[in-house]
Design a protein around this motif. Structure first.
Motif, PDB file in Angstrom:
ATOM      1  N   LYS A  64       0.828  -1.204   0.000  1.00  0.00           N
ATOM      2  CA  LYS A  64       0.000   0.000   0.000  1.00  0.00           C
ATOM      3  C   LYS A  64       0.866   1.257   0.000  1.00  0.00           C
ATOM      4  O   LYS A  64       0.548   2.235  -0.678  1.00  0.00           O
ATOM      5  CB  LYS A  64      -0.939  -0.006   1.213  1.00  0.00           C
ATOM      6  N   ARG A  67       2.108   1.600  -3.502  1.00  0.00           N
ATOM      7  CA  ARG A  67       1.010   2.005  -4.389  1.00  0.00           C
ATOM      8  C   ARG A  67       0.740   3.503  -4.258  1.00  0.00           C
ATOM      9  O   ARG A  67       0.423   4.180  -5.222  1.00  0.00           O
ATOM     10  CB  ARG A  67      -0.236   1.190  -4.022  1.00  0.00           C
ATOM     11  N   ASP A  83      -5.372   1.986   7.969  1.00  0.00           N
ATOM     12  CA  ASP A  83      -6.113   0.756   8.294  1.00  0.00           C
ATOM     13  C   ASP A  83      -5.186  -0.373   8.732  1.00  0.00           C
ATOM     14  O   ASP A  83      -5.430  -1.529   8.425  1.00  0.00           O
ATOM     15  CB  ASP A  83      -6.990   0.325   7.109  1.00  0.00           C
ATOM     16  N   ARG A  88     -14.282  -4.570  11.973  1.00  0.00           N
ATOM     17  CA  ARG A  88     -15.491  -4.584  11.140  1.00  0.00           C
ATOM     18  C   ARG A  88     -16.674  -4.985  12.016  1.00  0.00           C
ATOM     19  O   ARG A  88     -16.627  -6.002  12.697  1.00  0.00           O
ATOM     20  CB  ARG A  88     -15.297  -5.577   9.995  1.00  0.00           C
ATOM     21  N   LYS A 116     -16.406   8.220   6.340  1.00  0.00           N
ATOM     22  CA  LYS A 116     -16.788   8.075   4.930  1.00  0.00           C
ATOM     23  C   LYS A 116     -18.066   7.262   4.905  1.00  0.00           C
ATOM     24  O   LYS A 116     -18.072   6.112   5.315  1.00  0.00           O
ATOM     25  CB  LYS A 116     -15.696   7.352   4.149  1.00  0.00           C
ATOM     26  N   TYR A 118     -20.239   5.444   2.785  1.00  0.00           N
ATOM     27  CA  TYR A 118     -20.483   4.804   1.483  1.00  0.00           C
ATOM     28  C   TYR A 118     -21.857   4.134   1.441  1.00  0.00           C
ATOM     29  O   TYR A 118     -22.106   3.319   0.570  1.00  0.00           O
ATOM     30  CB  TYR A 118     -19.399   3.767   1.179  1.00  0.00           C
ATOM     31  N   SER A 125     -18.324   0.873  -7.732  1.00  0.00           N
ATOM     32  CA  SER A 125     -18.411  -0.595  -7.772  1.00  0.00           C
ATOM     33  C   SER A 125     -19.745  -1.102  -7.219  1.00  0.00           C
ATOM     34  O   SER A 125     -20.171  -2.206  -7.523  1.00  0.00           O
ATOM     35  CB  SER A 125     -17.271  -1.199  -6.937  1.00  0.00           C
ATOM     36  N   TYR A 127     -20.053  -0.720  -3.806  1.00  0.00           N
ATOM     37  CA  TYR A 127     -19.659  -0.920  -2.404  1.00  0.00           C
ATOM     38  C   TYR A 127     -20.398   0.006  -1.452  1.00  0.00           C
ATOM     39  O   TYR A 127     -20.466   1.216  -1.673  1.00  0.00           O
ATOM     40  CB  TYR A 127     -18.146  -0.689  -2.281  1.00  0.00           C
ATOM     41  N   HIS A 131     -17.574   4.010   7.136  1.00  0.00           N
ATOM     42  CA  HIS A 131     -16.212   3.933   7.662  1.00  0.00           C
ATOM     43  C   HIS A 131     -15.928   5.073   8.637  1.00  0.00           C
ATOM     44  O   HIS A 131     -16.223   6.225   8.346  1.00  0.00           O
ATOM     45  CB  HIS A 131     -15.181   4.062   6.529  1.00  0.00           C
ATOM     46  N   GLU A 150      -9.271   1.792  12.013  1.00  0.00           N
ATOM     47  CA  GLU A 150     -10.343   1.982  11.030  1.00  0.00           C
ATOM     48  C   GLU A 150     -11.518   1.084  11.400  1.00  0.00           C
ATOM     49  O   GLU A 150     -11.353  -0.123  11.565  1.00  0.00           O
ATOM     50  CB  GLU A 150      -9.850   1.627   9.619  1.00  0.00           C
ATOM     51  N   TRP A 161     -21.916  -9.051   0.105  1.00  0.00           N
ATOM     52  CA  TRP A 161     -21.568  -8.477  -1.196  1.00  0.00           C
ATOM     53  C   TRP A 161     -20.081  -8.113  -1.230  1.00  0.00           C
ATOM     54  O   TRP A 161     -19.378  -8.456  -2.174  1.00  0.00           O
ATOM     55  CB  TRP A 161     -22.426  -7.229  -1.464  1.00  0.00           C
ATOM     56  N   ALA A 162     -19.607  -7.420  -0.196  1.00  0.00           N
ATOM     57  CA  ALA A 162     -18.225  -6.909  -0.201  1.00  0.00           C
ATOM     58  C   ALA A 162     -17.211  -8.057  -0.222  1.00  0.00           C
ATOM     59  O   ALA A 162     -16.162  -7.941  -0.872  1.00  0.00           O
ATOM     60  CB  ALA A 162     -17.977  -6.026   1.017  1.00  0.00           C
ATOM     61  N   GLU A 165     -17.173  -9.394  -3.815  1.00  0.00           N
ATOM     62  CA  GLU A 165     -16.581  -8.387  -4.707  1.00  0.00           C
ATOM     63  C   GLU A 165     -15.068  -8.343  -4.517  1.00  0.00           C
ATOM     64  O   GLU A 165     -14.315  -8.217  -5.482  1.00  0.00           O
ATOM     65  CB  GLU A 165     -17.210  -7.013  -4.415  1.00  0.00           C
ATOM     66  N   HIS A 166     -14.635  -8.472  -3.267  1.00  0.00           N
ATOM     67  CA  HIS A 166     -13.207  -8.450  -2.942  1.00  0.00           C
ATOM     68  C   HIS A 166     -12.495  -9.635  -3.622  1.00  0.00           C
ATOM     69  O   HIS A 166     -11.433  -9.473  -4.225  1.00  0.00           O
ATOM     70  CB  HIS A 166     -13.057  -8.540  -1.418  1.00  0.00           C
TER      71      HIS A 166
END
Ligand code: GTP
Ligand code: MG
Length: 214
Positions: A64, A67, A83, A88, A116, A118, A125, A127, A131, A150, A161-162, A165-166
């Protein structure tokens, strides 16, 4: 630990940093357990279905940082990776999410650094999740170190779903065939519709019980 920790500036080894993030996870995990127990005690109802905690692996921390164009250093990871410690919270209903977020925000020793939503603003996506980036004070023998955690709050359906998708995202390295992304977006809409219906059903059940209690 040989050295005394005063702040992250003094932290010069990986193990010490990881010790702090682990402590932060324990602190936040316990707080959430207590909130859940209190809610059960007062309202005979658990807003949290279950809690998952995790520490980011060294490999994904390094990935990360790269990136995002940062050199690999402890200082950069503490400053830029939010994070490293993650919690979660999985709830049954969307209303539980906002209830929990409010309860977390009201904890006087937690600082909410950012939010955040979402759920109100889903990602392209599809999602959905809520957060919160918080910092929690870790009380050491002769100092207090603020440590970031986080918190992701979502319903069981959003979590279902997440996780798929991940898996798909990793499988195709972010370049899934168009029909798969489309299907996922459709599933995300179904998730929202399901969450809404389950919430209305639950509210209907609650008002029936209130009528019976009268
Ligand atoms: P990351 O670099 O991915 O951590 O994103 P960010 O720093 O912009 O933060 P954001 O709040 O967008 O995302 C934080 C975390 O939310 C990610 O690490 C994932 O766990 C989760 N997340 C965000 N977007 C998605 C998504 O599209 N799909 C899934 N499955 N998870 C997501
Ligand atoms: Mg992440």
């Amino acid at each position: 630990m040989k050295e005394t920790i005063k702040s992250y500036d003094d932290v010069d080894n990986w193990k010490t940093v990881m010790f702090l993030y682990n402590a932060a996870l324990k602190e936040v995990g316990t707080k959430l357990d207590i909130l859940n127990d209190e809610f059960q005690h007062v309202h005979q109802y658990n807003p949290i279905e279950h809690i998952k905690t995790r520490i980011k692996t060294p490999e994904s921390i390094v990935k990360k940082l790269k990136r995002n164009g940062y050199e690999t250093s402890i200082e950069n990871m503490v400053r830029y990776i939010n994070d490293i410690a993650g919690v979660r919270l999985i709830c049954s209903f969307t209303s539980d999410i906002y209830r929990l977020a409010e309860m977390i925000g009201n904890q006087s020793d937690l600082k909410v650094l950012s939010i955040k939503d979402y759920i109100k603003n889903p990602k392209d996506s599809g999602y959905k999740s809520y957060h919160m980036l918080v910092s929690v004070p870790i009380f050491l023998s002769d100092s207090v170190v603020e440590t970031k955690v986080e918190i992701q709050i979502r319903t069981i359906a959003m979590d279902f779903w997440a996780s798929l998708e991940h898996k798909i995202y990793y499988k195709f390295e972010g370049n899934a065939p168009a029909y798969i992304s489309r299907d996922l977006q459709e599933c995300a809409e179904m998730v929202s519709a399901l969450d809404e219906r389950m919430l209305s059903l639950n509210e209907a059940v609650l008002s029936c019980s209130r009528e019976q209690d009268k």
